[in-house]
Design a protein around this motif. Structure first.
Motif, mmCIF file in Angstrom:
data_model
loop_
_atom_site.group_PDB
_atom_site.id
_atom_site.type_symbol
_atom_site.label_atom_id
_atom_site.label_comp_id
_atom_site.label_asym_id
_atom_site.label_seq_id
_atom_site.Cartn_x
_atom_site.Cartn_y
_atom_site.Cartn_z
ATOM 1 N N LYS A 1 -5.480 -14.621 3.869
ATOM 2 C CA LYS A 1 -5.940 -13.256 3.622
ATOM 3 C C LYS A 1 -5.517 -12.816 2.233
ATOM 4 O O LYS A 1 -4.434 -13.134 1.757
ATOM 5 N N ASP A 2 -6.375 -12.062 1.593
ATOM 6 C CA ASP A 2 -6.012 -11.444 0.325
ATOM 7 C C ASP A 2 -4.940 -10.407 0.629
ATOM 8 O O ASP A 2 -5.068 -9.614 1.548
ATOM 9 N N LYS A 3 -3.851 -10.391 -0.128
ATOM 10 C CA LYS A 3 -2.758 -9.481 0.189
ATOM 11 C C LYS A 3 -3.169 -8.016 0.059
ATOM 12 O O LYS A 3 -2.504 -7.134 0.580
ATOM 13 N N ASN A 4 -4.250 -7.706 -0.597
ATOM 14 C CA ASN A 4 -4.716 -6.330 -0.716
ATOM 15 C C ASN A 4 -5.424 -5.840 0.536
ATOM 16 O O ASN A 4 -5.754 -4.670 0.646
ATOM 17 N N THR A 5 -5.677 -6.720 1.509
ATOM 18 C CA THR A 5 -6.405 -6.318 2.709
ATOM 19 C C THR A 5 -5.491 -6.088 3.914
ATOM 20 O O THR A 5 -5.965 -5.712 4.955
ATOM 21 N N THR A 6 -4.193 -6.308 3.766
ATOM 22 C CA THR A 6 -3.301 -6.112 4.899
ATOM 23 C C THR A 6 -2.824 -4.671 4.964
ATOM 24 O O THR A 6 -2.737 -3.980 3.951
ATOM 25 N N LYS A 7 -2.494 -4.229 6.183
ATOM 26 C CA LYS A 7 -1.969 -2.878 6.371
ATOM 27 C C LYS A 7 -0.576 -2.728 5.777
ATOM 28 O O LYS A 7 -0.157 -1.633 5.445
ATOM 29 N N ASP A 8 0.151 -3.826 5.671
ATOM 30 C CA ASP A 8 1.529 -3.770 5.181
ATOM 31 C C ASP A 8 1.607 -3.601 3.666
ATOM 32 O O ASP A 8 2.645 -3.211 3.148
ATOM 33 N N ASN A 9 0.548 -3.900 2.966
ATOM 34 C CA ASN A 9 0.553 -3.789 1.516
ATOM 35 C C ASN A 9 0.414 -2.325 1.108
ATOM 36 O O ASN A 9 -0.463 -1.617 1.575
ATOM 37 N N ILE A 10 1.300 -1.864 0.243
ATOM 38 C CA ILE A 10 1.247 -0.488 -0.226
ATOM 39 C C ILE A 10 0.747 -0.491 -1.656
ATOM 40 O O ILE A 10 1.333 -1.124 -2.532
ATOM 41 N N GLU A 11 -0.344 0.202 -1.861
ATOM 42 C CA GLU A 11 -0.913 0.304 -3.195
ATOM 43 C C GLU A 11 -0.311 1.502 -3.920
ATOM 44 O O GLU A 11 -0.079 2.550 -3.314
ATOM 45 N N VAL A 12 -0.054 1.371 -5.200
ATOM 46 C CA VAL A 12 0.466 2.467 -6.011
ATOM 47 C C VAL A 12 -0.399 2.633 -7.243
ATOM 48 O O VAL A 12 -1.087 1.700 -7.676
ATOM 49 N N CYS A 13 -0.380 3.838 -7.791
ATOM 50 C CA CYS A 13 -1.160 4.112 -9.002
ATOM 51 C C CYS A 13 -0.658 3.242 -10.150
ATOM 52 O O CYS A 13 0.533 2.966 -10.263
ATOM 53 N N GLN A 14 -1.590 2.837 -10.977
ATOM 54 C CA GLN A 14 -1.236 2.048 -12.158
ATOM 55 C C GLN A 14 -1.023 2.941 -13.380
ATOM 56 O O GLN A 14 -0.644 2.467 -14.437
ATOM 57 N N THR A 15 -1.283 4.228 -13.218
ATOM 58 C CA THR A 15 -1.103 5.194 -14.291
ATOM 59 C C THR A 15 -0.644 6.506 -13.674
ATOM 60 O O THR A 15 -0.763 6.702 -12.475
ATOM 61 N N ILE A 16 -0.107 7.390 -14.480
ATOM 62 C CA ILE A 16 0.311 8.701 -13.986
ATOM 63 C C ILE A 16 -0.748 9.724 -14.374
ATOM 64 O O ILE A 16 -1.048 9.899 -15.556
ATOM 65 N N GLU A 17 -1.316 10.343 -13.349
ATOM 66 C CA GLU A 17 -2.332 11.370 -13.566
ATOM 67 C C GLU A 17 -2.131 12.438 -12.498
ATOM 68 O O GLU A 17 -2.193 12.148 -11.303
ATOM 69 N N ILE A 18 -1.837 13.645 -12.914
ATOM 70 C CA ILE A 18 -1.586 14.745 -11.989
ATOM 71 C C ILE A 18 -2.883 15.506 -11.760
ATOM 72 O O ILE A 18 -3.576 15.888 -12.697
ATOM 73 N N HIS A 19 -3.218 15.713 -10.481
ATOM 74 C CA HIS A 19 -4.429 16.443 -10.095
ATOM 75 C C HIS A 19 -4.005 17.822 -9.603
ATOM 76 O O HIS A 19 -3.694 18.004 -8.422
ATOM 77 N N GLU A 20 -3.966 18.785 -10.505
ATOM 78 C CA GLU A 20 -3.446 20.123 -10.215
ATOM 79 C C GLU A 20 -4.164 20.793 -9.048
ATOM 80 O O GLU A 20 -3.536 21.465 -8.229
ATOM 81 N N ASP A 21 -5.490 20.632 -8.941
ATOM 82 C CA ASP A 21 -6.241 21.281 -7.865
ATOM 83 C C ASP A 21 -5.813 20.751 -6.499
ATOM 84 O O ASP A 21 -5.682 21.505 -5.527
ATOM 85 N N ILE A 22 -5.553 19.459 -6.416
ATOM 86 C CA ILE A 22 -5.114 18.859 -5.161
ATOM 87 C C ILE A 22 -3.708 19.339 -4.813
ATOM 88 O O ILE A 22 -3.428 19.709 -3.667
ATOM 89 N N ILE A 23 -2.821 19.349 -5.796
ATOM 90 C CA ILE A 23 -1.446 19.795 -5.583
ATOM 91 C C ILE A 23 -1.421 21.243 -5.113
ATOM 92 O O ILE A 23 -0.716 21.595 -4.164
ATOM 93 N N LYS A 24 -2.225 22.093 -5.729
ATOM 94 C CA LYS A 24 -2.294 23.505 -5.355
ATOM 95 C C LYS A 24 -2.773 23.659 -3.912
ATOM 96 O O LYS A 24 -2.196 24.417 -3.125
ATOM 97 N N LYS A 25 -3.808 22.922 -3.545
ATOM 98 C CA LYS A 25 -4.347 22.993 -2.183
ATOM 99 C C LYS A 25 -3.304 22.572 -1.160
ATOM 100 O O LYS A 25 -3.143 23.205 -0.108
ATOM 101 N N VAL A 26 -2.582 21.489 -1.446
ATOM 102 C CA VAL A 26 -1.553 21.003 -0.528
ATOM 103 C C VAL A 26 -0.448 22.051 -0.375
ATOM 104 O O VAL A 26 -0.030 22.371 0.742
ATOM 105 N N HIS A 27 0.016 22.613 -1.485
ATOM 106 C CA HIS A 27 1.066 23.635 -1.424
ATOM 107 C C HIS A 27 0.613 24.853 -0.630
ATOM 108 O O HIS A 27 1.383 25.405 0.168
#
Length: 127
Positions: free
Chosen positions: A3-29
């Motif tokens: 299996k490709d390791k990207n297809t397992t449930k145990d694999n945790i994907e993380v962002c490759q860059t830092i990008e803040i989405h203010e609208d999403i953060i505001k909605k969550v808060h």
């Protein structure tokens, strides 16, 4: 075939860059409950997270109400052990009781308790 390791449930994907989405953060808060409410919700799931208490709730879902003696027979536990677990469930407002002479009958507190368990069941049994 591996299996490709990207297809397992145990694999945790993380962002490759830092990008803040203010609208999403505001909605969550804006839509996240306060700390006290989150603590109560967390405590609720801790209470129903116990297997014996879950069995008691399932038993009570099958009938209108049950006495402590009947619950102890169904679960093959002592009445003392069942009484202790019912006390915890009662403190969490998941069950209620009524006395008839020397007999104490327990039932689910309301339909929300049943719905909560049913939704959890659907979640854990879906494929």
């Amino acid at each position: 075939m591996s299996k490709d390791k990207n297809t397992t449930k145990d694999n945790i994907e993380v962002c490759q860059t830092i990008e803040i989405h203010e609208d999403i953060i505001k909605k969550v808060h804006e839509n996240t409950p306060d700390e006290n409410t989150l603590n109560k919700l967390s405590d609720l799931f801790k209470v129903i997270g116990d297997k014996t208490r879950m069995k008691i709730l399932y038993a009570l879902m099958q009938v209108e109400e049950m006495c402590v003696c009947d619950i102890s027979v169904v679960l093959n536990k002592t009445t003392s052990a069942i009484s202790h677990q019912l006390r915890v469930l009662r403190q969490a407002d998941l069950v209620k009781y009524r006395k008839e002479g020397k007999v104490v009958y327990y039932s689910l507190n309301d339909e929300h308790v049943k719905e909560l368990i049913e939704v959890g069941y659907i979640h854990v049994t879906e494929k």
